[in-house]
Enzyme design. Structure first.
Site, PDB file in Angstrom:
ATOM      1  N   ASP A 179       3.660  17.788   1.967  1.00  0.00           N
ATOM      2  CA  ASP A 179       3.726  17.306   3.352  1.00  0.00           C
ATOM      3  C   ASP A 179       2.307  17.227   3.915  1.00  0.00           C
ATOM      4  OD1 ASP A 179       5.813  17.131   5.857  1.00  0.00           O
ATOM      5  OD2 ASP A 179       3.888  17.959   6.443  1.00  0.00           O
ATOM      6  N   ILE A 180       1.941  16.058   4.470  1.00  0.00           N
ATOM      7  CA  ILE A 180       0.607  15.899   5.058  1.00  0.00           C
ATOM      8  C   ILE A 180       0.555  16.665   6.373  1.00  0.00           C
ATOM      9  CG2 ILE A 180      -1.090  14.250   5.926  1.00  0.00           C
ATOM     10  CD1 ILE A 180       0.202  12.144   4.128  1.00  0.00           C
TER      11      ILE A 180
ATOM     12  N   GLU B 276       6.034  11.687   6.069  1.00  0.00           N
ATOM     13  CA  GLU B 276       4.805  12.110   5.393  1.00  0.00           C
ATOM     14  C   GLU B 276       5.080  13.028   4.214  1.00  0.00           C
ATOM     15  OE1 GLU B 276       5.788  12.853   8.379  1.00  0.00           O
ATOM     16  OE2 GLU B 276       5.309  14.894   9.000  1.00  0.00           O
TER      17      GLU B 276
END
Length: 648
Positions: A502-503, A545
């Site tokens: 996950d960004i 994301e």
């Protein structure tokens, strides 16, 4: 009981003098009896603390003749638990004795028990920050030494303090794990206590009805097990929840019951808490004089109890009663003392109440400047408490919600795939009929043949689109889960890891730089994944994301290496052409496949691990189950595989 035990020990020693062949009997019998006394002491602490103390002391008397450092340390831990609520100096002496025994013990997990003892003393002093540090260390020690009983005790204490300091999501995770571990080590009464602490967290989150439901079921179990001391605590907590709901008559009845149980046990601390609850009800019902009388009696008892936070509760109750009597100067004096205590304990809910009452007291005096300052301070803390409650309630539910939501999405995608397959089958039948018609004419055959060729290309293109993420060009969720499902059917022949990436703070990128830049960042992330992994590993985009990476034929260690390499690679990657000097980091949740796993169950665990990574500050890797649990899982799998007869 003690005299009878001494007599038995003397008789065994006498027999030992008659014959050397039974020289080991005295030590065995004494240690066995001491161990039984300590086990009973643990149970009695939740029903009759005085009996618990007597059993621990009787065990120590036996161990004077046949020393056993492990059993002695356990007995002193029981006494530390007892004295931490009654006698500060005696508790410190028990802690000192335990520290002297620790270098001699064989069971290294008992080091966690020594830390718990010191943490209980820090709690009684109102120093909850130091207590939390000690409980965090205790959890680490217990995990390192694979001591589930000490781990459960450590998690129980850490979870309780997390809850007091507003970290309810962390507290709930600790308490749920503690409850499960207590059941595994066959301490059901301790498991009930852990569940009671879970209800207390709901109470602090403002979910009073939910807390009441749990408390009532717990109280029934405690009555069945004759856990009188714990019944007192639960009955008081029920009264506290009812007080928040302004159900004053029911609250008073429960506080009176708690007071009766405290008198039955001669338990000063329990009586003080019950009296503070009765005083709050009296003040709310317009009887502040009655409240002050109750608090005066409670104050005399409280002087015998080493509990700084309880002292703050009494001072807060006094301040509110003085306000009702229009005695603002006396109210301010005790409220300032309560404020100081709650600040030291970082007890935010109570601190907010102290500031609010101080504002009212200064207003009664006409000191509007001080009233305004106190009101502003109180409002800020109250707003923070409310935001924290919402955040914590969201955090505790997010993993369950996200998992359920993604399972629904998977079910929807599966239905879509089935519908597409049926549509393709129908199209194929139609094409067969078209071929028959084409045969009637060479010209039509050529034309329609060309049409069929184009349609088949379009069909393949549709299949590709159905399995590909449109933005990044990498496989989408459906493709990854389908491929993973095939691997899991033969998981006993290989190991397999799943990573969800996950960004961190991706929303802020879209907000600041715009969605086109955010899309470029997502494409770059997909490229980095493609460049990092090679067959048989595969990756894809889950949505938003979040990306997923599946690593067949990877051990836990090699998967962790890949995760760390990815995390570092992304942190070092140059995004300056889009983001200037801003760097990108990722949080990674990881899990390993186990027997009977499904794509959904692996997704749930990896998602829970991702949540843990975010809660740990992001830009890190976390596993679910935790790393220390994987050895047990893999050993169990190995045992199952070896037990199968290859010729059957």
């Amino acid at each position: 009981m003690t005299a009878r035990l001494f007599s038995r020990h003397w008789l065994i020693n006498y027999v030992a003098l008659v014959t050397l062949s039974v020289v080991a009997i005295p030590a065995f019998a004494a240690n066995h009896t001491a161990e039984a006394l300590i086990a009973n002491s643990k149970i009695a602490m939740r029903s009759d603390p005085e009996e618990s103390k007597r059993d621990a002391e009787a065990a120590l008397d036996l161990l004077k003749h046949d020393p056993n450092p492990d059993l002695a340390a356990l007995a002193h831990m029981q006494l530390c638990d007892y004295y931490s609520e009654r006698d500060h100096n005696a508790a410190e002496q028990e802690a000192k004795t335990i520290d002297e025994l620790i270098p001699q013990v064989q069971r290294q997990g008992l080091r966690a028990g020594a830390l718990i003892c010191t943490g209980l003393i820090a709690e009684s002093d109102g120093n909850f920050a130091h207590a939390l540090e000690l409980y965090v260390q205790a959890v680490t020690v217990a995990k390192t030494n694979h001591d589930n009983e000490m781990l459960a005790e450590s998690l129980l204490e850490r979870g309780y303090v997390y809850g007091l300091q507003g970290q309810c999501a962390n507290g709930l995770a600790d308490l749920q794990q503690a409850q499960s571990l207590f059941e595994q080590v066959h301490l059901p009464q301790h498991a009930i206590t852990a569940l009671s602490s879970v209800a207390t967290l709901y109470n602090r989150l403002g979910d009073y009805d939910q807390a009441l439901d749990i408390y009532k079921s717990i109280l029934a179990a405690q009555r069945k097990e004759n856990m009188v001391r714990e019944q007192l605590v639960t009955t008081y907590n029920i009264g506290s929840a009812l007080e928040h709901l302004q159900r004053w008559d029911e609250a008073r009845d429960n506080f009176n019951t708690a007071l009766q149980l405290g008198e039955q046990l001669n338990y000063a601390r329990g009586k003080v808490y019950a009296m503070s609850g009765l005083a709050a009800v009296a003040t709310a019902n317009g009887n502040p004089e009655e409240a002050l009388e109750l608090l005066s009696t409670a104050g005399k008892l409280q002087s015998e109890v080493p509990d700084a936070r309880l002292s703050g509760e009494l001072q807060l109750a006094r301040g509110i009663a003085y306000l009702k009597l229009q005695r603002p100067n006396e109210s301010i004096a005790v409220l300032e003392d309560a404020k100081r205590i709650f600040k030291q304990a970082n007890s935010v809910n109570e601190l907010s109440s102290a500031y609010t009452q101080l504002a009212l007291a200064y207003a009664q005096l006409g000191n509007w400047h001080k009233a305004y300052e106190a009101r502003i301070e109180g409002q800020e803390i109250s707003d923070n408490v409310l935001r924290n409650q919402l955040d914590q309630r969201y955090a505790t539910l997010k993993v369950e919600f996200d998992t359920a939501n993604k399972e629904k999405e998977n079910a929807l995608l599966t239905r879509e795939n089935i519908a597409n397959e049926k549509a393709l089958q129908e199209a194929s039948k139609a094409h067969q009929w078209q071929t028959l018609v084409i045969a009637l004419s060479a010209i039509l055959l050529v034309l329609l043949g060309t049409m069929v060729w184009h349609q088949r290309r379009g069909k393949q293109h549709m299949r590709d689109l159905a399995m590909t993420d449109e933005l990044t060009g990498v496989p989408n969720r459906r493709s990854v889960l389908r491929q993973l499902g095939g691997i899991l059917q033969n998981i006993e022949d290989q190991s397999c890891a799943m990573l969800i990436l996950d960004i961190d703070h991706f929303k802020s990128i879209n907000d600041k730089y715009g969605h086109p830049i955010g899309d470029e960042v997502l494409r770059s992330m997909a490229e980095r994944l493609r460049a990092t992994v090679s067959v048989p590993a595969f990756s894809g985009r889950l949505g938003g994301e979040e990306f997923v990476l599946v690593l067949p034929e990877h051990t836990l260690e090699s998967a962790l290496d890949v995760a760390e390499e990815l995390r570092i690679s992304i942190a070092e990657y140059d995004f300056s052409r889009w983001l200037g000097e801003r760097r990108i980091t990722i949080s990674i949740g990881m899990t390993m496949a186990v027997m009977d796993d499904t794509p959904s169950s692996m997704l749930r665990r990896a998602d829970a691990a991702l949540y843990a990574a975010k809660h740990a500050g992001r830009n890190c890797v976390r596993c679910e189950p935790p790393l220390t649990d994987f050895d047990e899982i893999f050993q169990l799998q190995a045992a199952v595989i070896e037990s199968v007869d290859p010729l059957s």
